[in-house]
Design a protein around this motif. Structure first.
Motif, short mmCIF file in Angstrom:
data_model
loop_
_atom_site.label_atom_id
_atom_site.label_comp_id
_atom_site.label_asym_id
_atom_site.label_seq_id
_atom_site.Cartn_x
_atom_site.Cartn_y
_atom_site.Cartn_z
N THR A 16 0.66 -24.87 -13.30
CA THR A 16 1.34 -23.67 -12.78
C THR A 16 1.17 -23.54 -11.28
N MET A 17 0.80 -24.60 -10.67
CA MET A 17 0.66 -24.50 -9.22
C MET A 17 2.02 -24.37 -8.55
N ALA A 18 3.00 -24.84 -9.20
CA ALA A 18 4.35 -24.69 -8.67
C ALA A 18 5.29 -24.48 -9.86
N VAL A 19 6.26 -23.69 -9.64
CA VAL A 19 7.19 -23.46 -10.72
C VAL A 19 7.91 -24.77 -11.02
N GLY A 20 7.98 -25.04 -12.28
CA GLY A 20 8.70 -26.22 -12.67
C GLY A 20 7.93 -27.52 -12.55
N CYS A 21 6.67 -27.42 -12.26
CA CYS A 21 5.88 -28.66 -12.19
C CYS A 21 5.82 -29.27 -13.59
N PRO A 22 6.15 -30.51 -13.68
CA PRO A 22 6.25 -31.14 -15.01
C PRO A 22 4.93 -31.59 -15.59
N VAL A 23 3.89 -31.46 -14.85
CA VAL A 23 2.62 -32.03 -15.31
C VAL A 23 2.04 -31.20 -16.44
N ARG A 24 1.64 -31.90 -17.45
CA ARG A 24 0.97 -31.22 -18.58
C ARG A 24 -0.28 -31.99 -18.93
N LYS A 25 -1.10 -31.28 -19.59
CA LYS A 25 -2.31 -31.96 -20.03
C LYS A 25 -2.75 -31.41 -21.38
N GLN A 26 -3.41 -32.26 -22.09
CA GLN A 26 -3.95 -31.90 -23.39
C GLN A 26 -5.45 -32.01 -23.32
N VAL A 27 -6.09 -31.03 -23.87
CA VAL A 27 -7.55 -31.01 -23.85
C VAL A 27 -8.05 -30.90 -25.28
N GLN A 28 -8.92 -31.79 -25.59
CA GLN A 28 -9.47 -31.77 -26.94
C GLN A 28 -10.87 -32.34 -26.92
N ARG A 29 -11.69 -31.76 -27.71
CA ARG A 29 -13.04 -32.29 -27.80
C ARG A 29 -13.08 -33.43 -28.80
N CYS A 30 -13.98 -34.30 -28.50
CA CYS A 30 -14.17 -35.42 -29.39
C CYS A 30 -14.77 -34.93 -30.71
N ALA A 31 -14.26 -35.47 -31.77
CA ALA A 31 -14.69 -34.99 -33.08
C ALA A 31 -16.16 -35.27 -33.33
N GLU A 32 -16.59 -36.43 -32.91
CA GLU A 32 -17.96 -36.81 -33.22
C GLU A 32 -18.96 -36.36 -32.18
N ASP A 33 -18.48 -36.18 -31.00
CA ASP A 33 -19.37 -35.69 -29.96
C ASP A 33 -18.67 -34.54 -29.25
N ARG A 34 -19.02 -33.39 -29.64
CA ARG A 34 -18.32 -32.22 -29.12
C ARG A 34 -18.53 -32.02 -27.63
N THR A 35 -19.49 -32.68 -27.12
CA THR A 35 -19.71 -32.52 -25.68
C THR A 35 -18.72 -33.33 -24.86
N ILE A 36 -18.04 -34.20 -25.52
CA ILE A 36 -17.06 -35.02 -24.80
C ILE A 36 -15.71 -34.33 -24.82
N LEU A 37 -15.20 -34.16 -23.67
CA LEU A 37 -13.91 -33.52 -23.53
C LEU A 37 -12.88 -34.58 -23.16
N VAL A 38 -11.87 -34.66 -23.95
CA VAL A 38 -10.82 -35.63 -23.69
C VAL A 38 -9.64 -34.90 -23.08
N THR A 39 -9.35 -35.23 -21.89
CA THR A 39 -8.25 -34.59 -21.18
C THR A 39 -7.18 -35.64 -20.88
N THR A 40 -6.00 -35.36 -21.34
CA THR A 40 -4.93 -36.31 -21.15
C THR A 40 -3.87 -35.70 -20.24
N TYR A 41 -3.59 -36.40 -19.18
CA TYR A 41 -2.62 -35.93 -18.19
C TYR A 41 -1.31 -36.66 -18.37
N GLU A 42 -0.29 -35.94 -18.03
CA GLU A 42 1.04 -36.51 -18.21
C GLU A 42 1.96 -35.98 -17.13
N GLY A 43 2.62 -36.85 -16.45
CA GLY A 43 3.59 -36.45 -15.45
C GLY A 43 3.02 -36.40 -14.05
N ASN A 44 3.91 -36.18 -13.14
CA ASN A 44 3.54 -36.11 -11.73
C ASN A 44 3.84 -34.73 -11.17
#
Ligand SMILES: [Zn+2]
Length: 549
Positions: free
Chosen positions: A308-336
């Motif tokens: 949301t830094m700019a209107v219409g910015c296409p970048v998205r990300k998904q955040v999910q914790r690892c099932a086996e190790d909840r301390t691990i955060l998996v962040t997936t980025y997509e777009g520019n």
DNA sequence: CGCATTTGACCCGCGC
DNA sequence: GCGCGGGTCAAATGCG
């Protein structure tokens, strides 16, 4: 073979390329026979111990004509012979007169030391010369790359401007003039400089705005189903002009954002695994959560964010914790990002962009290119891995920052202030890291930002990402670049307060079938493990869920 | 009140 | 065709 002889032969080889430079031999002449210092080449050899080896000297003089260029083979042989002569002469000296034998021994030792010193110095000089040559070569390559990149950027800029004009024409025809269409040209230019590697979507897409990339694959370019109310609401003004009113209703930004084309580049993703207690790592961008789902096989929900830094910015990300190790955060980025970024966010943005380029820019960047172990020469000993999946539909680069062996690599040069500095690795740093293993100081490109991952005052993923970005973007072939990136990752502190000081960072090659063995680099088809790391913890495949679909 | 988050519904591709 | 799962939307809700 005699040790000394070996040494001399080696020095002869060192200097063979530089014809006429016979430093070791000259030095010996200084010690033994100063009378012929000015003579070069085998002349000096001939005069070496001339009073005792006149026979050999004459013999060699007859063998080797001095006028011709130096023949390496002959040189070697002659030097070997010379050393034999040298040893013989010393022996004679030691035995000739008892009263002076001790002195002679000392002088012999001294001479040997001096010879050794001279040889070492000669080698040092040689290495310096070689270093300078390599440096010049590197500078030249960097310059060439920069020039090519700038050409590419300017070409893309032209293309985008053309597309922008086209779009404006379309909008005018439809009676809707999108502000974005005016702004996008500039935005894209910024983005291209920002990301260093314009991603494929900008190269292949006829329309220039990066938002187009956003729309998912399910969004078809033609609204063929009128009954689909939502689809008709949210999109495609330029193709279906009837939607303009609806688009206005939804807001211009969304309309533009959803304008889409089935661009394969959108699939390119960068997944970052990091330990963090926080629900989301701070990567310098502003994110707005737009959804949350329970992912299959993982009790932890997956959150969806968009920039949301700019209107219409296409970048998205998904955040999910690892099932086996909840301390691990998996962040997936997509777009520019289609907007300037603060320094803190530059690294990640560049990484995602570079990764997208890497994964989608042809066969040399595909997973196949990584099959060769030569790309990861350091892996067996340094336990660091690159994770690339060029497989459709979601080629993914996974940076595993959860395992870091070096907690003390926080020291690094202060980042430059400009958020728009190109993350282009300069100088030989990247090669230093590549060639000589783990270097504690990250090779951060200058423009990259201070760390904002995780808890404040913590060293962050940014370093790693920056280094990875630099590496990726530095070399279109991603060979040495990839090596450098991964090597630098090893030197990155983890982003949490953590209790995980003793592990190595790993990158993984993820497979399309979600076979994420974090110790292996797998191919898309047969999961062939190129380099294994048995000691690394086996992480659940659910930790990297985006590489499959 | 404006903005961000939550959350159920919806869309879509894919496999059976 | 149907169900499943990933991804997205948008109304409802929460918060400052
Ligand atoms: Zn953005």
């Amino acid at each position: 073979m005699d040790r000394k002889e070996m040494r001399i032969v080696d020095t002869g080889e060192f200097y063979r390329p530089n014809s006429g430079v016979l430093l070791p031999i000259r030095v010996n002449s200084d010690d033994m026979d100063l009378s012929n210092k000015e003579e070069r080449g085998s002349i000096e050899e001939i005069n070496f111990f001339s009073n005792r080896t006149s026979f050999r000297q004459a013999e060699k003089a007859g063998e080797v004509p001095e006028s011709s260029g130096r023949n390496p083979n002959l040189e070697s042989d002659r030097e070997g012979s010379k050393l034999i002569d040298l040893n013989a002469g010393l022996h004679l000296m030691a035995n000739s007169e008892n009263g002076q034998s001790l002195t002679n021994r000392w002088s012999t030792l001294d001479q040997n030391n001096r010879n050794e010193m001279a040889e070492l110095q000669a080698e040092l000089n040689r290495l310096n010369n070689e270093n300078q040559q390599l440096r010049g070569e590197l500078d030249r390559m960097v310059k060439n790359y920069s020039a090519l990149h700038m050409q590419f950027v300017s070409a893309m800029e032209q293309k985008n401007q053309q597309a922008s004009n086209k779009k404006e024409m379309i909008d005018d025809k439809n009676g809707v003039r999108s502000p974005e269409s005016i702004q996008e040209g500039n935005k894209i230019v910024e983005q291209q400089f920002l990301d260093l590697h314009p991603s494929i979507e900008e190269t292949t897409q006829s329309e220039n705005n990066a938002e187009e990339v956003v729309s998912s694959k399910k969004r078809k370019p033609v609204d063929e189903s009128p009954e689909r109310e939502r689809a008709s609401q949210t999109w495609e003004p330029s193709i279906n002009g009837n939607n303009n009113n609806k688009m206005l209703k939804q807001g211009m930004m969304k309309g533009v954002e959803e304008t889409s084309a089935m661009n394969p580049c959108r699939k390119a993703r960068v997944s970052v695994r990091a330990r963090s207690e926080a629900p989301m790592i701070s990567d310098g961008c502003q994110w707005r959560k737009y959804g949350q789902k329970m992912a299959k096989g993982n009790p932890c929900p997956r959150a969806y964010y968009r920039c949301t830094m700019a209107v219409g910015c296409p970048v998205r990300k998904q955040v999910q914790r690892c099932a086996e190790d909840r301390t691990i955060l998996v962040t997936t980025y997509e777009g520019n990002h289609n907007h300037p970024l603060p320094p803190a966010a530059t690294a990640m943005a560049s990484t995602t962009s570079a990764a997208a380029s890497m994964l989608l820019s042809g066969p040399t960047t595909s997973t196949d290119s990584l099959h060769s172990p030569q790309f990861f020469p350091f892996l067996p000993c340094q336990s660091s891995m690159a994770s690339l999946s060029a497989s459709a539909p979601f080629p993914t680069v996974t940076l595993d920052l959860t395992q870091n062996p070096n907690p003390l690599q926080f020291a690094r040069p202060a980042p430059l202030s400009s958020p728009f500095a190109l993350p282009l690795p300069t100088g030989p740093h990247i090669y230093n890291q590549t060639a000589y293993g783990p270097q504690k100081l990250p090779i951060l490109p200058s423009g990259l930002a201070p760390v904002q991952f995780g808890v404040p005052n913590q060293p962050s993923l940014t370093d790693t990402v920056s280094a990875a970005t630099a590496a990726i973007t530095a070399d279109p072939n991603f060979t040495a670049a990839l090596v450098a990136a991964i090597t630098s990752i090893m030197g990155t502190p983890k982003n949490n307060n953590g209790n995980n000081n003793n592990n190595n960072s790993t990158n993984n090659i993820t497979t399309p079938n979600n076979n994420n063995n974090h110790s292996n680099i797998n191919t898309n088809t047969n999961n062939t493990s190129i380099i294994g790391r048995p000691s690394s913890p086996q992480l659940p495949q659910s930790c990297t869920t985006f590489s499959t679909n």
